[in-house]
Scaffold this motif. Structure first.
Motif, short mmCIF file in Angstrom:
data_model
loop_
_atom_site.label_atom_id
_atom_site.label_comp_id
_atom_site.label_asym_id
_atom_site.label_seq_id
_atom_site.Cartn_x
_atom_site.Cartn_y
_atom_site.Cartn_z
N GLY A 106 -5.05 -4.79 6.84
CA GLY A 106 -4.54 -5.96 7.54
C GLY A 106 -5.64 -6.95 7.86
O GLY A 106 -5.45 -8.18 7.74
N GLY A 117 -7.48 3.02 1.43
CA GLY A 117 -7.22 2.21 2.60
C GLY A 117 -7.91 2.67 3.86
O GLY A 117 -7.94 1.93 4.85
N ASN A 157 1.95 -2.91 4.72
CA ASN A 157 1.11 -1.75 5.06
C ASN A 157 2.01 -0.53 5.18
O ASN A 157 2.60 -0.29 6.24
CB ASN A 157 0.38 -1.99 6.38
CG ASN A 157 -0.97 -2.64 6.21
OD1 ASN A 157 -1.72 -2.30 5.29
ND2 ASN A 157 -1.29 -3.59 7.07
N ASN A 166 4.08 -4.13 8.69
CA ASN A 166 3.61 -2.76 8.84
C ASN A 166 4.81 -1.81 8.87
O ASN A 166 5.83 -2.13 9.48
CB ASN A 166 2.81 -2.60 10.13
CG ASN A 166 1.56 -3.45 10.15
OD1 ASN A 166 0.89 -3.62 9.13
ND2 ASN A 166 1.23 -4.02 11.31
N SER A 185 -5.94 2.65 8.28
CA SER A 185 -5.71 1.94 7.02
C SER A 185 -5.00 0.61 7.25
O SER A 185 -5.33 -0.41 6.62
CB SER A 185 -4.89 2.81 6.06
OG SER A 185 -3.59 3.04 6.56
N ALA A 186 -4.01 0.58 8.16
CA ALA A 186 -3.30 -0.67 8.44
C ALA A 186 -4.24 -1.69 9.08
O ALA A 186 -4.13 -2.89 8.81
CB ALA A 186 -2.11 -0.40 9.35
N THR A 241 0.84 -1.20 0.00
CA THR A 241 0.00 0.00 0.00
C THR A 241 0.88 1.26 0.00
O THR A 241 2.02 1.23 0.43
CB THR A 241 -0.94 0.03 1.21
OG1 THR A 241 -0.19 0.23 2.42
CG2 THR A 241 -1.74 -1.26 1.32
#
Length: 256
Positions: free
Chosen positions: A127, A69, A94, A144, A122-123, A16
């Motif tokens: 995720g 995201g 991420n 991440n 977003s993560a 991302t």
């Protein structure tokens, strides 16, 4: 010859925030290691430009899927489309992130919410979506992109540090929930890197001198400095490494 423990060729990876900066460098490193890579961002035009540039070197090993995201529906649809078009994902990076610098007492509400959504929510959303698919297959690697500011901070970036501290704990929590399903979830913590986000700081000679003096390695990081750590974390070599943050900061977290 590549040692089998470090061989990631044939893996499918979603990165991302990869149309530029750190994400673009990480995507390039994965492609160089033989992965099929899906670039992601919110701007379809910029994303396609990045894909086309990499396709000149890597051909049809590089793809692009645009989605937001920070929006759960967009993430759900984007991840489903990615797996339908490219195949089951083995790796998620991420990387999506943003910065806004202002004194804490003057920090605007909208900037706080934007950083929280971009750097942390977003993560969580991506995720969760990718993690569900990986868990159903009993394998997967999630990395991440945290920060030096997951551990320490300085004046003017309190909300950014809060989001990156949250990302550190999200990484550990994801490990606790996902490791029983065969997944490894770790994070990379970059120090001060020369990117679009830090261009004004790099150009400020006083600040640059502070960074060089504060960093035992004596320099800013280059985005390529992150690739080796990523390749380790997505390779079989790290199969028993889980819930960790690996700081790539030239030693800054080690000194006063």
């Amino acid at each position: 010859m590549i040692h089998p423990l470090f061989d990631v060729s044939g893996s499918r990876a979603l990165v991302t925030g990869s149309s530029r900066g750190i994400g673009h460098a990480l995507a390039t490193g994965l492609l160089e290691a033989g992965c099929t890579v899906v670039l992601n961002g919110r701007d379809p035009d910029r994303l396609e430009q990045a894909r086309a540039g990499l396709a000149e070197r890597f051909g049809d090993a590089v793809h692009a899927v645009a989605f937001d995201g920070t929006d759960a529906d967009s993430v759900r649809e984007g991840v489903a489309r990615t797996e339908a078009e490219v195949g089951p994902l083995d790796v998620l990076v991420n990387n999506t992130g943003a910065q806004h610098r202002a004194p804490f007492l003057d920090f605007p509400d909208e900037a706080w919410h934007r950083l929280l959504a971009t750097n942390l929510t977003s993560a969580f959303l991506v995720g969760r979506a990718v993690g569900r698919a990986m868990a159903s297959r009993g394998r997967g690697k999630i990395v991440n992109v945290a920060s030096l500011q997951s551990e320490v901070t300085r004046p003017g970036i309190t909300p950014y540090a809060a989001t990156k501290g949250g990302l550190k704990m999200l990484t550990k929590g994801m490990c606790a929930d996902l490791a029983p399903h065969g997944l490894c979830v770790n994070a990379i913590g970059p120090g001060y890197f020369d990117t679009e986000l830090t261009s004004a700081l790099v150009a400020d000679e006083e600040f640059s001198a502070w960074v060089r003096g504060r960093t035992p390695a004596g320099r800013w990081g280059n985005v390529e400095d992150l690739v080796g750590t990523l390749l380790f974390l997505v390779s079989p070599a790290s199969d028993f490494v889980n819930g960790q943050v690996v700081y790539v900061d030239g030693g800054m977290t080690c000194v006063l």
